[in-house]
Design a protein around this motif. Structure first.
Motif, mmCIF file in Angstrom:
data_model
loop_
_atom_site.group_PDB
_atom_site.id
_atom_site.type_symbol
_atom_site.label_atom_id
_atom_site.label_comp_id
_atom_site.label_asym_id
_atom_site.label_seq_id
_atom_site.Cartn_x
_atom_site.Cartn_y
_atom_site.Cartn_z
ATOM 1 N N GLN A 1 0.876 -1.157 0.000
ATOM 2 C CA GLN A 1 0.000 0.000 0.000
ATOM 3 C C GLN A 1 0.918 1.212 0.000
ATOM 4 O O GLN A 1 1.554 1.502 1.010
ATOM 5 C CB GLN A 1 -0.898 -0.028 1.233
ATOM 6 C CG GLN A 1 -2.265 0.562 0.995
ATOM 7 C CD GLN A 1 -3.258 0.094 2.049
ATOM 8 O OE1 GLN A 1 -2.928 0.029 3.223
ATOM 9 N NE2 GLN A 1 -4.477 -0.218 1.649
ATOM 10 N N GLY A 2 1.004 1.844 -1.147
ATOM 11 C CA GLY A 2 1.999 2.911 -1.285
ATOM 12 C C GLY A 2 3.383 2.300 -1.161
ATOM 13 O O GLY A 2 3.700 1.344 -1.858
ATOM 14 N N ASP A 3 4.180 2.825 -0.243
ATOM 15 C CA ASP A 3 5.528 2.292 -0.041
ATOM 16 C C ASP A 3 5.539 1.181 1.001
ATOM 17 O O ASP A 3 6.540 0.505 1.201
ATOM 18 C CB ASP A 3 6.475 3.414 0.422
ATOM 19 C CG ASP A 3 6.763 4.374 -0.713
ATOM 20 O OD1 ASP A 3 6.562 3.962 -1.881
ATOM 21 O OD2 ASP A 3 7.157 5.522 -0.440
ATOM 22 N N SER B 1 4.787 -9.959 2.161
ATOM 23 C CA SER B 1 5.863 -10.349 1.266
ATOM 24 C C SER B 1 6.260 -11.776 1.615
ATOM 25 O O SER B 1 7.149 -12.020 2.424
ATOM 26 C CB SER B 1 7.046 -9.386 1.438
ATOM 27 O OG SER B 1 8.120 -9.828 0.668
ATOM 28 N N VAL B 2 5.544 -12.699 1.018
ATOM 29 C CA VAL B 2 5.747 -14.110 1.340
ATOM 30 C C VAL B 2 6.483 -14.771 0.186
ATOM 31 O O VAL B 2 5.989 -14.785 -0.943
ATOM 32 C CB VAL B 2 4.385 -14.803 1.589
ATOM 33 C CG1 VAL B 2 4.571 -16.297 1.766
ATOM 34 C CG2 VAL B 2 3.703 -14.199 2.797
ATOM 35 N N ASP B 3 7.693 -15.301 0.473
ATOM 36 C CA ASP B 3 8.479 -15.914 -0.595
ATOM 37 C C ASP B 3 7.804 -17.174 -1.121
ATOM 38 O O ASP B 3 7.704 -17.387 -2.313
ATOM 39 C CB ASP B 3 9.887 -16.266 -0.075
ATOM 40 C CG ASP B 3 10.677 -15.015 0.238
ATOM 41 O OD1 ASP B 3 10.309 -13.956 -0.325
ATOM 42 O OD2 ASP B 3 11.605 -15.077 1.050
ATOM 43 N N LEU C 1 -4.687 -14.010 4.714
ATOM 44 C CA LEU C 1 -5.959 -14.732 4.556
ATOM 45 C C LEU C 1 -6.860 -14.020 3.548
ATOM 46 O O LEU C 1 -7.474 -14.656 2.692
ATOM 47 C CB LEU C 1 -6.689 -14.843 5.902
ATOM 48 C CG LEU C 1 -6.040 -15.675 7.001
ATOM 49 C CD1 LEU C 1 -6.981 -15.789 8.192
ATOM 50 C CD2 LEU C 1 -5.681 -17.062 6.511
ATOM 51 N N ARG C 2 -6.921 -12.693 3.658
ATOM 52 C CA ARG C 2 -7.805 -11.925 2.763
ATOM 53 C C ARG C 2 -7.347 -12.019 1.310
ATOM 54 O O ARG C 2 -8.162 -12.063 0.391
ATOM 55 C CB ARG C 2 -7.888 -10.466 3.208
ATOM 56 C CG ARG C 2 -8.703 -10.291 4.496
ATOM 57 C CD ARG C 2 -8.648 -8.859 4.990
ATOM 58 N NE ARG C 2 -9.207 -7.933 4.020
ATOM 59 C CZ ARG C 2 -10.507 -7.613 3.956
ATOM 60 N NH1 ARG C 2 -11.336 -8.115 4.827
ATOM 61 N NH2 ARG C 2 -10.946 -6.779 3.050
ATOM 62 N N ALA C 3 -6.037 -12.052 1.126
ATOM 63 C CA ALA C 3 -5.505 -12.182 -0.241
ATOM 64 C C ALA C 3 -5.887 -13.543 -0.815
ATOM 65 O O ALA C 3 -6.333 -13.642 -1.962
ATOM 66 C CB ALA C 3 -3.996 -11.992 -0.237
ATOM 67 N N LEU C 4 -5.759 -14.591 0.009
ATOM 68 C CA LEU C 4 -6.084 -15.936 -0.472
ATOM 69 C C LEU C 4 -7.584 -16.104 -0.684
ATOM 70 O O LEU C 4 -8.019 -16.927 -1.482
ATOM 71 C CB LEU C 4 -5.567 -16.998 0.504
ATOM 72 C CG LEU C 4 -4.039 -17.089 0.646
ATOM 73 C CD1 LEU C 4 -3.671 -18.112 1.703
ATOM 74 C CD2 LEU C 4 -3.376 -17.436 -0.686
ATOM 75 N N ALA C 5 -8.384 -15.305 0.038
ATOM 76 C CA ALA C 5 -9.849 -15.379 -0.107
ATOM 77 C C ALA C 5 -10.349 -14.476 -1.234
ATOM 78 O O ALA C 5 -11.532 -14.487 -1.539
ATOM 79 C CB ALA C 5 -10.523 -14.991 1.203
ATOM 80 N N GLY C 6 -9.451 -13.693 -1.810
ATOM 81 C CA GLY C 6 -9.866 -12.830 -2.914
ATOM 82 C C GLY C 6 -10.486 -11.524 -2.476
ATOM 83 O O GLY C 6 -11.137 -10.841 -3.261
ATOM 84 N N LEU C 7 -10.276 -11.138 -1.213
ATOM 85 C CA LEU C 7 -10.867 -9.884 -0.736
ATOM 86 C C LEU C 7 -9.925 -8.701 -0.911
ATOM 87 O O LEU C 7 -10.371 -7.571 -1.089
ATOM 88 C CB LEU C 7 -11.270 -10.009 0.742
ATOM 89 C CG LEU C 7 -12.469 -10.907 1.017
ATOM 90 C CD1 LEU C 7 -12.713 -11.032 2.499
ATOM 91 C CD2 LEU C 7 -13.713 -10.380 0.316
ATOM 92 N N ASP C 8 -8.615 -8.970 -0.820
ATOM 93 C CA ASP C 8 -7.634 -7.912 -1.074
ATOM 94 C C ASP C 8 -6.769 -8.355 -2.247
ATOM 95 O O ASP C 8 -6.388 -9.522 -2.331
ATOM 96 C CB ASP C 8 -6.734 -7.698 0.153
ATOM 97 C CG ASP C 8 -7.465 -6.993 1.282
ATOM 98 O OD1 ASP C 8 -8.462 -6.302 0.976
ATOM 99 O OD2 ASP C 8 -7.046 -7.132 2.434
ATOM 100 N N SER C 9 -6.483 -7.420 -3.133
ATOM 101 C CA SER C 9 -5.678 -7.807 -4.282
ATOM 102 C C SER C 9 -4.222 -7.980 -3.844
ATOM 103 O O SER C 9 -3.722 -7.253 -2.987
ATOM 104 C CB SER C 9 -5.800 -6.765 -5.382
ATOM 105 O OG SER C 9 -5.304 -5.548 -4.900
#
Lengths: 218, 232
Positions: free
Chosen positions: A14-16, A21-23, A47-55
């Motif tokens: 988000q911005g900078d 950051s998961v390898d 979790l939200r990224a894997l659920a499709g809620l946050d890009s």
């Protein structure tokens, strides 16, 4: 190789500010993972990224052996990946309508939805609650209805965000039992967990997050 | 006392069922309810999209909607008159001085109110409602309906508010309707006319009806907002 999910260099910024950051993240079929870490370490973000809620950007996202994109998130993945919020919200309809919501949304017929909802109600032991307006339920009861709502859809991966946080001992006990039951059904769970509440689950793998990074804890 | 006599006459008109008076009330209700029925679905969709979608120019649109909120209704009437008058771009439709023109005018007046209220109701909704619908596999329409269902009291308040504005609006109705008896004469335009003619009784009678309606709408609105608050 029974990887259920694997992804490389999963990132969200988000911005900078790097939020995630998961390898590498690999989830095996039928395993239960506890995601621990301090507040703001990125557990919920993951979790939200894997659920499709946050890009989130991901170099190589594979789910059930198929190459997928994380954003845009394919709608059909929602049938396979269930997500429950930290404090789950119930629609102000009825307990039963909440549980059939996902079934109707994914095209189940009315009789099928009713039957699967009924099975989920029995599974979660929430039969006595079905006539209570959702907003009148306690936190623990809401959590169980939310778990039943996801369970009715029979996903292969459950993403649970601090499912037992802020529950009294009885509520925590009932919810932990449901989580244990999901695990025994051979489903995969990734559970964000702030403290040691869920550690009495057997055979779990601990993952630890610090500042958006993931490490396998000993 | 002229005021007392006028009020007595007004009450008489109301209770004997003066046909001319009740026709005016009927025309008012028909036009305003018709306008709201037509504009509400569109405005709710617009308000929802403005609240949930991110696209270039969104902020400007939100500001424009909020500015239109305070747009004088006579100016709406003026613009619509120019569009619909015989030499205007839509003159061939021959809509000027018809109920249709009044319905269009009231739709334009109600739209910004409905959009802005829906926008703020949806923005005020718990984000988890939308997210829950999405992770349970709902598509855009089902997700939108779930969110709107949760904020239905806010949306109802929007509709009541819009009704309150259009039912009592005089400027635009007078300009594009023309205040034709039995056709386009509604409560506000009739009151304006009767007053200039010096015949206050009918004006006062209609004023009573209008006040009663406005108060009921306000009660309905407070109820909707109160019911919405209680649910939190």
């Amino acid at each position: 190789m029974s990887h259920l999910l694997s992804c490389h260099s999963l990132k969200r910024q988000q911005g900078d500010r790097v939020l995630l950051s998961v390898d590498q993240l690999v989830l095996e079929l039928g395993q239960t993972y506890l995601l621990t870490g301090a507040n703001g370490a990125g557990k919920t973000t993951l979790l939200r990224a894997l659920a499709g809620l946050d890009s989130a950007r991901c170099a190589n996202f594979e789910f059930e052996g198929v190459q997928r994109s994380l954003s845009p998130y394919p709608r059909k993945l929602h049938r396979r990946i269930g997500f429950v919020h930290h404090h789950p919200i119930l629609f102000s309809t009825s307990v039963v309508a909440n549980i059939t919501f996902g079934l109707h949304a994914t095209g189940a017929s009315r009789p099928e939805a009713a039957q699967r909802a009924d099975a989920a109600i029995t599974w979660a032991g929430i039969r006595p609650l079905v006539d209570t307006p959702p907003q009148a339920l306690s936190a623990g009861e809401k959590q169980r209805v939310a778990l039943a709502r996801v369970h009715a859809m029979d996903p292969v991966l459950y993403l649970l965000d601090e499912p037992t946080a802020n529950l009294d001992e009885n509520g925590r006990d009932l919810v932990t039992r449901l989580i244990d039951a999901i695990s025994k059904e051979g489903r995969t769970l990734l559970i964000a967990c702030h403290d040691r509440e869920l550690l009495n689950l057997s055979g779990v793998t601990r993952l630890n997050m610090t500042a958006g990074r993931l490490e396998v804890a000993s | 006392m002229q005021l007392i006599e006028t009020t007595q006459e007004a009450l008489r008109l109301l209770f004997v069922g003066d046909s001319e008076l009740w026709q005016i009330v009927w025309i008012s209700l028909k036009i305003s309810i018709g306008a709201l029925l037509l504009v509400t679905p569109l405005a709710i969709v617009a308000g929802y999209l403005l609240a949930t979608q991110r696209f270039p120019g969104r902020r400007i649109l939100v500001v424009v909607v909020q500015a239109l909120f305070a747009f004088p209704t006579v100016v709406v009437g003026l613009l619509l008159y120019m569009l619909l008058s015989r030499h205007g771009p839509l003159g061939s439709l021959q809509l000027l001085f018809t109920q249709t023109a009044m319905v269009i005018g009231q739709m334009l007046i109600a739209a910004p109110i409905l959009i802005a209220f829906t926008l703020s109701a949806v923005q005020g909704a718990d984000a988890r409602v939308r997210e829950t619908a999405i992770v349970l596999g709902a598509g855009r329409v089902r997700t939108a309906l779930s969110v709107l269902r949760e904020v239905r009291f806010g949306v109802m308040a929007a509709v009541f508010n819009g009704f309150g504005r259009v039912i009592s609006e005089v400027g635009c109705a007078l300009m594009v309707g023309g205040n034709i008896a039995g056709m386009t004469r509604n409560m506000p335009t009739a009151i304006a006319l009767e007053t200039t003619k010096g015949e206050f009784a009918q004006g006062v009678a209609l004023g009573i009806v209008l006040m009663t309606l406005a108060l009921s709408v306000n009660f309905a609105m407070s109820w909707a907002q109160g019911a919405g608050d209680q649910r939190r």
